[in-house]
Design a protein around this motif. Sequence first.
Motif, PDB file in Angstrom:
ATOM      1  N   VAL A 114       0.844  -1.210   0.000  1.00  0.00           N
ATOM      2  CA  VAL A 114       0.000   0.000   0.000  1.00  0.00           C
ATOM      3  C   VAL A 114       0.873   1.253   0.000  1.00  0.00           C
ATOM      4  CG1 VAL A 114      -1.653   1.331   1.358  1.00  0.00           C
ATOM      5  CG2 VAL A 114      -1.982  -1.120   1.068  1.00  0.00           C
ATOM      6  N   ASP A 115       1.944   1.248   0.818  1.00  0.00           N
ATOM      7  CA  ASP A 115       2.857   2.398   0.821  1.00  0.00           C
ATOM      8  C   ASP A 115       3.452   2.636  -0.562  1.00  0.00           C
ATOM      9  OD1 ASP A 115       2.473   2.984   3.452  1.00  0.00           O
ATOM     10  OD2 ASP A 115       4.292   2.021   4.186  1.00  0.00           O
ATOM     11  N   GLN A 116       3.830   1.540  -1.236  1.00  0.00           N
ATOM     12  CA  GLN A 116       4.395   1.676  -2.575  1.00  0.00           C
ATOM     13  C   GLN A 116       3.345   2.181  -3.557  1.00  0.00           C
ATOM     14  OE1 GLN A 116       7.103   1.907  -3.872  1.00  0.00           O
ATOM     15  NE2 GLN A 116       7.312   0.945  -5.860  1.00  0.00           N
ATOM     16  N   THR A 117       2.108   1.745  -3.386  1.00  0.00           N
ATOM     17  CA  THR A 117       1.027   2.228  -4.241  1.00  0.00           C
ATOM     18  C   THR A 117       0.856   3.736  -4.087  1.00  0.00           C
ATOM     19  OG1 THR A 117      -0.124   0.111  -4.067  1.00  0.00           O
ATOM     20  CG2 THR A 117      -1.431   1.997  -4.758  1.00  0.00           C
ATOM     21  N   LEU A 118       0.895   4.210  -2.839  1.00  0.00           N
ATOM     22  CA  LEU A 118       0.779   5.647  -2.601  1.00  0.00           C
ATOM     23  C   LEU A 118       2.002   6.385  -3.144  1.00  0.00           C
ATOM     24  CD1 LEU A 118      -0.602   5.586   1.059  1.00  0.00           C
ATOM     25  CD2 LEU A 118      -1.876   6.019  -1.042  1.00  0.00           C
ATOM     26  N   ARG A 119       3.159   5.765  -3.030  1.00  0.00           N
ATOM     27  CA  ARG A 119       4.382   6.402  -3.532  1.00  0.00           C
ATOM     28  C   ARG A 119       4.338   6.546  -5.052  1.00  0.00           C
ATOM     29  NH1 ARG A 119       9.426   3.705  -4.799  1.00  0.00           N
ATOM     30  NH2 ARG A 119      11.135   5.209  -4.933  1.00  0.00           N
ATOM     31  N   LEU A 120       3.825   5.522  -5.729  1.00  0.00           N
ATOM     32  CA  LEU A 120       3.731   5.599  -7.186  1.00  0.00           C
ATOM     33  C   LEU A 120       2.685   6.622  -7.616  1.00  0.00           C
ATOM     34  CD1 LEU A 120       3.950   1.804  -8.076  1.00  0.00           C
ATOM     35  CD2 LEU A 120       5.714   3.541  -8.446  1.00  0.00           C
ATOM     36  N   GLY A 121       1.626   6.748  -6.822  1.00  0.00           N
ATOM     37  CA  GLY A 121       0.623   7.781  -7.095  1.00  0.00           C
ATOM     38  C   GLY A 121       0.009   7.664  -8.470  1.00  0.00           C
ATOM     39  N   ALA A 122      -0.036   8.775  -9.160  1.00  0.00           N
ATOM     40  CA  ALA A 122      -0.688   8.819 -10.470  1.00  0.00           C
ATOM     41  C   ALA A 122       0.051   8.004 -11.516  1.00  0.00           C
ATOM     42  CB  ALA A 122      -0.810  10.270 -10.938  1.00  0.00           C
ATOM     43  N   SER A 123       1.304   7.661 -11.248  1.00  0.00           N
ATOM     44  CA  SER A 123       2.055   6.875 -12.225  1.00  0.00           C
ATOM     45  C   SER A 123       1.748   5.383 -12.136  1.00  0.00           C
ATOM     46  CB  SER A 123       3.560   7.091 -12.041  1.00  0.00           C
ATOM     47  OG  SER A 123       3.995   6.607 -10.787  1.00  0.00           O
ATOM     48  N   LEU A 124       0.990   4.963 -11.102  1.00  0.00           N
ATOM     49  CA  LEU A 124       0.714   3.534 -10.904  1.00  0.00           C
ATOM     50  C   LEU A 124       0.080   2.868 -12.124  1.00  0.00           C
ATOM     51  CD1 LEU A 124       0.590   1.044  -9.022  1.00  0.00           C
ATOM     52  CD2 LEU A 124      -1.616   1.890  -8.216  1.00  0.00           C
ATOM     53  N   PRO A 125      -0.998   3.443 -12.718  1.00  0.00           N
ATOM     54  CA  PRO A 125      -1.607   2.759 -13.868  1.00  0.00           C
ATOM     55  C   PRO A 125      -0.663   2.617 -15.057  1.00  0.00           C
ATOM     56  CG  PRO A 125      -3.070   4.464 -12.989  1.00  0.00           C
ATOM     57  CD  PRO A 125      -1.728   4.673 -12.364  1.00  0.00           C
ATOM     58  N   HIS A 126       0.362   3.471 -15.141  1.00  0.00           N
ATOM     59  CA  HIS A 126       1.293   3.410 -16.260  1.00  0.00           C
ATOM     60  C   HIS A 126       2.429   2.424 -16.009  1.00  0.00           C
ATOM     61  CE1 HIS A 126      -0.841   6.967 -17.529  1.00  0.00           C
ATOM     62  NE2 HIS A 126      -0.451   7.627 -16.458  1.00  0.00           N
TER      63      HIS A 126
END
Length: 621
Positions: A114-126
Amino acid sequence: MGNSGRPAARSGRETPDHRSAARYLLWLTRRQLPRVAAGATFGTLWMTGLMMPPYLLSRALDDGLVPGRRGPLLGWTAALLAMGALNAALAIARHRTMTRVRMDATFRTVRVVVDQTLRLGASLPHRVTAGEVVTIGIGDVGVISQTLTLTGPGVGAVIAYGVVAALLLAVDPALAALVLLGVPALAVLVGPLLRRLEGAEARYRERQSGLADRLADLVGGVRVLGGLGGKEVFAARYRRESAALLAEGYRVGAHASWIQALGVGLPALFLAAVTWLAARMAADGALSVGELVAVYGYTAALAAPVSFLIEAGYDVTRGLVAARRVVRFLDLAPDARGGSSDGGDGPPVPSVLRDPVSGVEVVPGTLTVLAGARPEESAAVVDRLGGVAGTAATWGAVRLNAVDVARLRERVLVADNEAALFAGTVREAVSGRRARPADAVARALHTAAAEDIVRALPGGLDARLDADGSNLSGGQRQRLRLVRALLADPEVLLAVEPTSAVDAHTEAAVAARLHTARAGRTTVIAATSPLVLDRADVVYHLSGGRVAAVGTHRELLASAPEYRALVVRGADDEPPAGPGAVPDAPDVPDAPDAPGGDLPARRAPVDEVPGQPAPVAEETP
């Protein structure tokens, strides 16, 4: 990807060692060393305790079954009962401790993901697919936690195996040698199967991730697919991939079944071989009856540690596959969007936003609309201006990627059309991190023409929303997202097609009210609706991702044929007669509170499917 070291420590967050799958598993172990040590201790005592009843039984037979010696018989029997009670207590303590170890590993992995998901932020889907994240969450996390069982009974199994060998050595060296040879035989037989299992498990996980992606696409676009006649084609593809996943699952099961069969069969072979040899020795008088019973008991009890050793190899193999997927996810870095902690707060006053890639310049305090034939090009400009993607954009005299990320997010907001609406009340969904004054909520609802949503829901602002607003229509969800963005009241608000799922009447009201509500503040919208474009202070026509023309909506209608063709959508492409004449844009009053009206829709709403009757523009459950 490709980070070879540990991530920089972040305050309040876990800092996992993701240099390799094995190092990640070791990190999970080190994070709870006292509990792991307790589990290993309980497991070792329990496993070793399983070897004691045969010894006590042998002493009861040899010392107690002698006429006139009832005392030794009762003593050894009492010791046997006490040993059984102690083993039961140790088994309970071991199981409870190892359950805590597994749960700790589960929640720790969930937390770092979850922390990594928040760190990736808007770039996650890419950077990663939804199926990959789903597979990690519902499968890999549990497999990794199960692997930590190795630290408990797995360690105990190794020690117990040595204890049996020592006990048998005291009886006869030949028997001890036979048992000790079992470990190399186990490795020779199980090792190749474990390697094959690892490859099959990795392929299975990859297919599972891809199928989860396919399912998400199918569910998300089922209405559109139905309208286009593509539902059956997509479903057939899903069935084929599902069948391939099933076949891969059978291959994983085949390897796993052989490993588990060996876990049961090898101890049985040991038992048969050792019992046969011990029986021959007892027949020759080399062993007493008690020693024969003890040897049989030792070998029978050996089934538990041998099975645990094989199970540990199986768990480690699967755990490494799962950990590699987690490590691969943790190794992702956000898109280069800047924002070092010492990059400053940005320009001290509202300043011009410039995107050198497209040539767009956003003047402070204006409503700017980006109109392009390809929506993804306009969205890319918004992402660069908002700093959610790699950008060379500037904000006044400051590079956007030099501004502190937290401060940038406070001042510049990109309103994502797919942003999540979490389960809770409507008030919580639109208020965000802190409570908002009632009058501010009312103004934002009016600006987004969302008052009818609140009126229609039982409980109004305190009505419950399902996860992602699934109990609302697409247009209702879109308007609530706009309400949330307006309540954040950013210095710069950027949005992509914020009215694409509503009818034309509602869209006209939102455009007019948004221009008024955001007066004096910077607003950038990517849209091709004439209703929105006519309210803009300045319009940028994009072609090939670059500015092709700039002006007001009416100026561009008169001077830019490509722009006119884009926004008229099949209407007369000829410019109106007379110099400087432009077609009149509809004059929409500022206060229509209900959706619908006499204005023609410029396109089918998102919830409408070609070839089917159009639904009511804004339905409420």
